[in-house]
Scaffold this motif. Structure first.
Motif, PDB file in Angstrom:
ATOM      1  N   VAL A 157     -42.218 -27.019 -26.525  1.00  0.00           N
ATOM      2  CA  VAL A 157     -43.638 -26.783 -26.285  1.00  0.00           C
ATOM      3  C   VAL A 157     -43.792 -26.250 -24.869  1.00  0.00           C
ATOM      4  CG1 VAL A 157     -44.493 -28.483 -27.925  1.00  0.00           C
ATOM      5  CG2 VAL A 157     -44.025 -29.153 -25.589  1.00  0.00           C
ATOM      6  N   TYR A 158     -44.856 -25.525 -24.650  1.00  0.00           N
ATOM      7  CA  TYR A 158     -45.048 -24.831 -23.379  1.00  0.00           C
ATOM      8  C   TYR A 158     -46.343 -25.282 -22.715  1.00  0.00           C
ATOM      9  CZ  TYR A 158     -41.473 -21.728 -25.298  1.00  0.00           C
ATOM     10  OH  TYR A 158     -40.323 -21.235 -25.837  1.00  0.00           O
ATOM     11  N   GLU A 159     -46.330 -25.277 -21.413  1.00  0.00           N
ATOM     12  CA  GLU A 159     -47.500 -25.706 -20.671  1.00  0.00           C
ATOM     13  C   GLU A 159     -47.671 -24.778 -19.464  1.00  0.00           C
ATOM     14  OE1 GLU A 159     -47.144 -29.776 -19.591  1.00  0.00           O
ATOM     15  OE2 GLU A 159     -49.237 -30.005 -19.054  1.00  0.00           O
ATOM     16  N   ASP A 160     -48.894 -24.423 -19.192  1.00  0.00           N
ATOM     17  CA  ASP A 160     -49.171 -23.595 -18.013  1.00  0.00           C
ATOM     18  C   ASP A 160     -48.967 -24.446 -16.749  1.00  0.00           C
ATOM     19  OD1 ASP A 160     -50.704 -20.967 -17.042  1.00  0.00           O
ATOM     20  OD2 ASP A 160     -51.404 -22.694 -15.874  1.00  0.00           O
ATOM     21  N   ILE A 161     -48.146 -23.951 -15.835  1.00  0.00           N
ATOM     22  CA  ILE A 161     -47.791 -24.745 -14.654  1.00  0.00           C
ATOM     23  C   ILE A 161     -49.027 -25.056 -13.817  1.00  0.00           C
ATOM     24  CG2 ILE A 161     -46.544 -24.691 -12.448  1.00  0.00           C
ATOM     25  CD1 ILE A 161     -44.295 -23.197 -13.915  1.00  0.00           C
ATOM     26  N   GLN A 162     -49.855 -24.051 -13.623  1.00  0.00           N
ATOM     27  CA  GLN A 162     -51.038 -24.261 -12.775  1.00  0.00           C
ATOM     28  C   GLN A 162     -51.974 -25.281 -13.412  1.00  0.00           C
ATOM     29  OE1 GLN A 162     -51.977 -24.260  -9.488  1.00  0.00           O
ATOM     30  NE2 GLN A 162     -50.907 -22.321  -9.630  1.00  0.00           N
ATOM     31  N   ASP A 163     -52.126 -25.185 -14.728  1.00  0.00           N
ATOM     32  CA  ASP A 163     -52.969 -26.145 -15.438  1.00  0.00           C
ATOM     33  C   ASP A 163     -52.381 -27.549 -15.313  1.00  0.00           C
ATOM     34  OD1 ASP A 163     -55.081 -26.899 -17.348  1.00  0.00           O
ATOM     35  OD2 ASP A 163     -53.393 -27.292 -18.680  1.00  0.00           O
ATOM     36  N   ARG A 164     -51.070 -27.617 -15.425  1.00  0.00           N
ATOM     37  CA  ARG A 164     -50.412 -28.923 -15.304  1.00  0.00           C
ATOM     38  C   ARG A 164     -50.642 -29.524 -13.913  1.00  0.00           C
ATOM     39  NH1 ARG A 164     -46.140 -31.967 -17.381  1.00  0.00           N
ATOM     40  NH2 ARG A 164     -44.812 -32.936 -15.817  1.00  0.00           N
ATOM     41  N   ILE A 165     -50.471 -28.685 -12.888  1.00  0.00           N
ATOM     42  CA  ILE A 165     -50.668 -29.188 -11.519  1.00  0.00           C
ATOM     43  C   ILE A 165     -52.113 -29.638 -11.330  1.00  0.00           C
ATOM     44  CG2 ILE A 165     -50.712 -28.495  -9.083  1.00  0.00           C
ATOM     45  CD1 ILE A 165     -48.274 -26.708  -9.709  1.00  0.00           C
ATOM     46  N   ASN A 166     -53.049 -28.838 -11.842  1.00  0.00           N
ATOM     47  CA  ASN A 166     -54.464 -29.217 -11.717  1.00  0.00           C
ATOM     48  C   ASN A 166     -54.739 -30.564 -12.371  1.00  0.00           C
ATOM     49  OD1 ASN A 166     -55.020 -26.873 -10.344  1.00  0.00           O
ATOM     50  ND2 ASN A 166     -55.701 -25.751 -12.158  1.00  0.00           N
ATOM     51  N   ARG A 167     -54.168 -30.766 -13.558  1.00  0.00           N
ATOM     52  CA  ARG A 167     -54.370 -32.033 -14.269  1.00  0.00           C
ATOM     53  C   ARG A 167     -53.777 -33.199 -13.486  1.00  0.00           C
ATOM     54  NH1 ARG A 167     -54.839 -31.904 -20.162  1.00  0.00           N
ATOM     55  NH2 ARG A 167     -55.598 -29.868 -20.784  1.00  0.00           N
ATOM     56  N   LEU A 168     -52.579 -32.956 -12.934  1.00  0.00           N
ATOM     57  CA  LEU A 168     -51.953 -34.022 -12.143  1.00  0.00           C
ATOM     58  C   LEU A 168     -52.790 -34.352 -10.911  1.00  0.00           C
ATOM     59  CD1 LEU A 168     -48.227 -32.845 -12.361  1.00  0.00           C
ATOM     60  CD2 LEU A 168     -49.140 -34.959 -13.320  1.00  0.00           C
ATOM     61  N   MET A 169     -53.281 -33.285 -10.272  1.00  0.00           N
ATOM     62  CA  MET A 169     -54.069 -33.495  -9.050  1.00  0.00           C
ATOM     63  C   MET A 169     -55.363 -34.251  -9.351  1.00  0.00           C
ATOM     64  SD  MET A 169     -52.475 -32.452  -6.406  1.00  0.00           S
ATOM     65  CE  MET A 169     -51.322 -31.294  -5.693  1.00  0.00           C
ATOM     66  N   LYS A 170     -55.838 -34.120 -10.586  1.00  0.00           N
ATOM     67  CA  LYS A 170     -57.054 -34.845 -10.964  1.00  0.00           C
ATOM     68  C   LYS A 170     -56.756 -36.296 -11.364  1.00  0.00           C
ATOM     69  CE  LYS A 170     -59.683 -30.817 -12.451  1.00  0.00           C
ATOM     70  NZ  LYS A 170     -60.032 -29.984 -13.620  1.00  0.00           N
ATOM     71  N   GLY A 171     -55.487 -36.650 -11.352  1.00  0.00           N
ATOM     72  CA  GLY A 171     -55.145 -38.043 -11.624  1.00  0.00           C
ATOM     73  C   GLY A 171     -54.510 -38.302 -12.973  1.00  0.00           C
ATOM     74  N   GLU A 172     -54.326 -37.259 -13.797  1.00  0.00           N
ATOM     75  CA  GLU A 172     -53.654 -37.471 -15.081  1.00  0.00           C
ATOM     76  C   GLU A 172     -52.179 -37.755 -14.853  1.00  0.00           C
ATOM     77  OE1 GLU A 172     -53.956 -34.810 -18.424  1.00  0.00           O
ATOM     78  OE2 GLU A 172     -55.971 -34.198 -17.818  1.00  0.00           O
ATOM     79  N   GLU A 173     -51.594 -38.500 -15.752  1.00  0.00           N
ATOM     80  CA  GLU A 173     -50.150 -38.692 -15.743  1.00  0.00           C
ATOM     81  C   GLU A 173     -49.567 -37.856 -16.870  1.00  0.00           C
ATOM     82  OE1 GLU A 173     -49.325 -42.858 -15.876  1.00  0.00           O
ATOM     83  OE2 GLU A 173     -50.360 -43.231 -13.986  1.00  0.00           O
TER      84      GLU A 173
END
Lengths: 237, 423
Positions: free
Chosen positions: A112-128
Motif C-alpha cells: 500500500v502507498y501513502e503520500d509522504i507529505q500527508d503522512r508527515i502532516n498527520r503525524l504532526m497533528k498528533g496521529e500515530e
C-alpha cells in the motif's frame, strides 16, 4: 491485507500479482517468488509479507537484482530469516525507487502507498502511524532480535506467542553478552526495560539501536510493531 | 589566512596532547565533585559588563553564528571557545583521506574572525552550569548572558567493545587527528582487505563512508594495489536513505562489497577482525570503524539532551533554558548533519540570539541542504533538500553522478570558506 489496511492505509495499490484474493491481497503460492515494487517520488510504500511458516526474504535494489538473476548471488542484499510477518517501508523522498522482494517460502505479499507529505502532516497533528513491524520464529533458549531503526518518540509494542523472560538492551550490552562478559541474568538484573510475560510496550527516547534478548524454554513467535508519532516525525521520521 | 603545515602540525601536536589529557579524565573526576561542579572557579575573563554571547565550537555553525551576530548585534560581546588552534573544513576530511587535498589547502587561521571583534578562546569545554550561566573549560570558567552550543559530534568509541582499549587499531575521516592517521595508513597500504564500517543513522556527513569507499577504490586502482573493499553498514541501506538506490548501483559498479543491517559491536585487533551484532566475523588488513556519533558528554551532563541537544528546530532554543541555543551536528534537529546546513543554522540562530538580546531583526532564511557526494575524484552526485521554518521537509531533489557536480562541490566548499575567511 486484513489488519494492516484497517490500521494504516489511505489507499491500496497492488503490484502485478499471481492470485488476487477477495480482500485485495496477493497470495503467492510458489515456495519461491519475486515481486517488484515501484515507488514514485513523494510516496512511501509499505510492503507487507506474511507467511504461515517461517520464510526467508531478500530485498534488493535493481543492480543487486540483476546480479541475483545472472549469478544467483544475494551478496549485499537485505536478508530477513525465519519471518512470518514483515512490514517494510520504502520511502521515495527524493526520487523514484524500485525494490525487488525475493521470498523463499509460501508467502502473501501486499503493498500500500501513502503520500509522504500527508503522512508527515498527520503525524504532526498528533496521529500515530504504523512505521514498521516484524514477526519471527525463535528457537528455545536465549535469542537476540534487533529493534531498528529507531528514533526518539517511537512507540514499540512487543508480542510473544507464549510468556517469556526478556530484556531490552543497548548495543554495548549486546557486545558484552556475546563476549561472555555479562550473562543474561546479570543483564536482566540491571535492565530497565524487562519482563516475564507475553507482551511489552515502551517508547524510545533516543536514536540508539535496541536489542531484545528473549529467553524461552520452547520455540515461540516474537512480534514487534513500531508506530511513528509527532515526536518521531520531528526527529526526521 | 593559511598557515604552514609545519606550524600546523606542531600546534596540532600540542593540541592533541591536551585533548588526550582532557579526554582521559571526565569532568566530574577532574573537578572531584559529585555534581560535576568545580571546587575552585578560575575565570578566564572578568564577569561581563555588557551582554555576552558565548559560542562553544569554532566549526562552520559556530563561526557563521558569530560573524552573522557581529553584524546583527554590534554592541554584543562575542566569544568563541574552540579547542583547536586553527580551522579545518570538515567536508575536506574525505579529500584528505583520498589524497585529493592536503591539510594546508583547507586550513585557516582564526585571525580573520578575531579581526571582526570576536574573541577566540582556545580551550576545551568541560561542562556547563546552566543555572549559573557558566561554562567550564580546561582553562577556567566563562560566564555568559546567552550561550550557543555548536560543538559538533563526539565519536562514541565506547559503544564498540575494545575500541577504547585499542585506539591505534582504527582510523577514520570523522575527526581531524584520525583523518591524518587514516591518510598515513592508506599511503602505507600495500594490498589486502579494507573494511569500512558505518554506524546507525544519524551521523555526520551521511554519504561520507560510501564516498571514502569509492575514492579508495579509485586511488588503489590507479596505484595498481589490489584492495578488496567491504562496507559493513549498521543501516538497512546506504545513507542517506533517499540516495540508497543510487549508492547501491555505484558500489556494485566499483566492485565494493556491501553488508547491510550489520552493526559492528566489537573489534578484535589481535585477530584483525570486526564482529557484528549478528555474530559475523569480518577480517581486515586495514579497518576504518566510524563509531556512533553523539553530542559532547557535557550536554548530557547538563541535562540538555542525550544523545543530541533537545531544541526547538525553528528557534534552536533549548527546551529547558531560554538563554541556551544549539545548532549543527550536536543539536536534535531534522536537518542533515552537513557543513552546509550547519552554516545556515549558524546564520539562523544568530537572528534568534540577536532577538533575545533585544535587537529587531528580520526573519532568518529557511534551512536547506545541498551537497555533492563523490563517486570518484571527477564525478559527484547531487542532493538538495529544503525545509520550512519549523523543520518540515518541503521538497527535495537528487541527480546522477556528473563531472559538473564535482566542480560544483569544489566551488561549494570554497564558498563556505570564503564566507568566513575571505579566501
Amino acid at each position: 491485507m486484513g489488519c494492516l489496511a484497517h490500521r494504516l492505509f489511505t489507499g491500496l495499490i497492488t503490484v502485478s500479482f499471481m492470485v488476487l484474493c477477495v480482500t485485495g491481497a496477493l497470495a503467492i503460492r510458489n515456495p519461491e517468488s519475486e515481486k517488484r515494487v515501484d515507488v514514485k517520488k513523494g510516496i512511501v510504500a509499505f510492503v507487507e509479507v506474511r507467511s504461515a511458516e517461517p520464510a526467508t526474504l531478500y530485498i534488493m535494489y535493481p543492480t543487486q537484482y540483476s546480479k541475483y538473476k545472472t549469478a544467483g548471488s544475494v551478496d549485499g542484499t537485505l536478508e530477513f530469516r525465519n519471518i512470518t510477518w514483515l512490514i517494510y517501508p520504502v520511502p521515495a523522498m527524493l526520487e523514484d525507487q524500485t525494490l525487488h522482494f525475493v521470498m523463499k517460502g509460501e508467502t502473501r505479499f501486499d503493498v500500500v502507498y501513502e503520500d509522504i507529505q500527508d503522512r508527515i502532516n498527520r503525524l504532526m497533528k498528533g496521529e500515530e502511524r504504523l512505521r514498521a513491524g516484524m514477526e519471527m520464529s525463535v528457537e528455545a533458549g536465549i535469542n537476540v532480535v534487533r529493534l531498528t531503526p529507531l528514533l526518539p518518540g517511537l512507540k514499540i509494542a512487543l508480542d510473544f506467542s507464549k510468556d517469556a523472560r526478556f530484556i531490552i538492551i543497548k548495543t554495548i550490552d549486546l557486545a558484552r553478552y556475546r563476549k561472555g562478559i555479562k550473562t543474561f541474568d546479570q543483564l536482566y538484573s540491571e535492565a530497565g526495560l524487562k519482563g516475564s510475560e507475553s507482551g511489552f510496550n515502551f517508547s524510545t527516547t533516543d536514536f540508539e539501536d535496541l536489542y531484545l534478548l528473549i529467553e524461552t524454554p520452547v520455540p515461540i513467535r516474537v512480534k514487534s510493531v513500531i508506530h511513528a508519532t509527532k515526536e518521531s516525525a520531528e526527529s526526521g521520521c | 589566512m593559511k598557515i604552514s603545515r609545519r606550524s600546523l602540525l606542531k600546534s596540532m601536536g600540542i593540541s592533541m596532547a591536551g585533548g588526550i589529557f582532557i579526554n582521559g579524565v571526565s569532568s566530574k573526576k577532574a573537578f572531584g565533585d559529585e555534581k560535576g561542579m568545580p571546587k575552585v572557579h578560575r575565570p578566564i575573563l572578568p564577569s561581563p559588563t555588557k551582554k555576552r554571547v558565548v559560542i562553544l565550537g569554532g566549526g562552520y555553525s559556530g563561526l557563521y553564528c558569530a560573524t552573522t551576530l557581529r553584524e546583527l548585534a554590534p554592541e554584543a560581546e562575542i566569544i568563541v571557545v574552540e579547542k583547536y588552534p586553527f580551522f579545518v573544513s570538515g567536508p575536506s576530511h574525505i579529500d584528505i583521506v583520498a589524497g585529493l587535498k592536503h591539510l594546508d589547502d583547507v586550513t585557516r587561521s582564526y585571525d580573520p574572525i578575531a579581526e571582526r571583534n570576536i574573541r577566540i578562546v582556545r580551550s576545551e569545554v568541560i561542562g556547563i552550569i546552566p543555572d549559573e550561566k557558566r561554562v567550564l573549560t580546561a582553562s577556567g570558567d566563562l560566564e555568559y548572558t546567552l550561550l550557543v552550543i555548536s560543538t559538533g559530534i563526539r565519536i562514541a568509541d565506547e559503544d564498540v567493545l575494545n575500541l577504547i582499549e585499542q585506539p591505534a587499531s582504527n582510523a577514520h575521516a570523522w575527526e581531524l587527528g584520525e583523518t591524518i592517521e587514516m591518510r598515513r595508513r592508506i599511503e602505507a597500504f600495500r594490498g589486502g582487505k579494507i573494511v569500512i564500517t558505518v554506524p546507525t543513522a544519524p551521523f555526520k556527513c551521511p554519504p561520507g563512508p560510501y564516498e571514502v569507499a569509492c575514492l579508495l577504490r579509485e586511488y588503489f586502482d590507479n596505484k595498481k594495489i589490489k584492495a578488496e573493499i567491504t562496507i559493513v553498514d549498521a543501516n538497512d541501506k546506504p545513507q542517506p536513505g533517499p540516495l540508497a538506490q543510487k549508492w547501491t548501483g555505484v558500489l556494485e559498479s566499483r566492485n565494493i562489497n556491501y553488508m547491510p543491517n550489520s552493526k559492528v559491536i566489537e573489534i578484535d585487533a589481535a585477530g584483525r577482525r570486526v564482529i557484528t551484532d549478528k555474530g559475523e566475523k569480518v577480517s581486515y588488513d586495514f579497518v576504518s570503524i566510524i563509531p556512533p556519533n553523539k553530542a559532547a558528554t557535557f550536554i548530557k551532563d547538563a541535562g540538555l539532551g542525550d544523545p543530541f541537544m533537545d531544541v526547538d528546530p525553528s528557534t534552536f532554543k533549548s527546551k529547558k533554558y531560554d538563554n541556551i541555543f544549539a545548532v549543527g551536528d550536536c543539536a536534535k534537529v531534522p536537518y542533515t548533519k552537513s557543513a552546509f546546513t550547519a552554516s545556515l543554522q549558524g546564520k539562523s540562530v544568530a537572528h534568534q540570539v540577536a532577538r533575545a538580546l533585544g535587537t529587531d531583526v528580520s526573519e532568518p532564511a529557511p534551512i536547506y541542504n545541498i551537497c555533492y557526494p563523490y563517486v570518484s575524484s571527477e564525478e559527484s552526485l547531487m542532493v538538495r533538500a529544503d525545509w520550512d521554518k519549523d523543520g518540515k521537509m518541503l521538497k527535495a531533489d537528487v541527480d546522477d553522478p556528473k563531472k559538473e557536480y564535482a566542480r560544483s562541490r569544489a566551488a561549494w566548499e570554497r564558498g563556505l570558506l570564503s564566507g568566513l575567511f575571505g579566501t
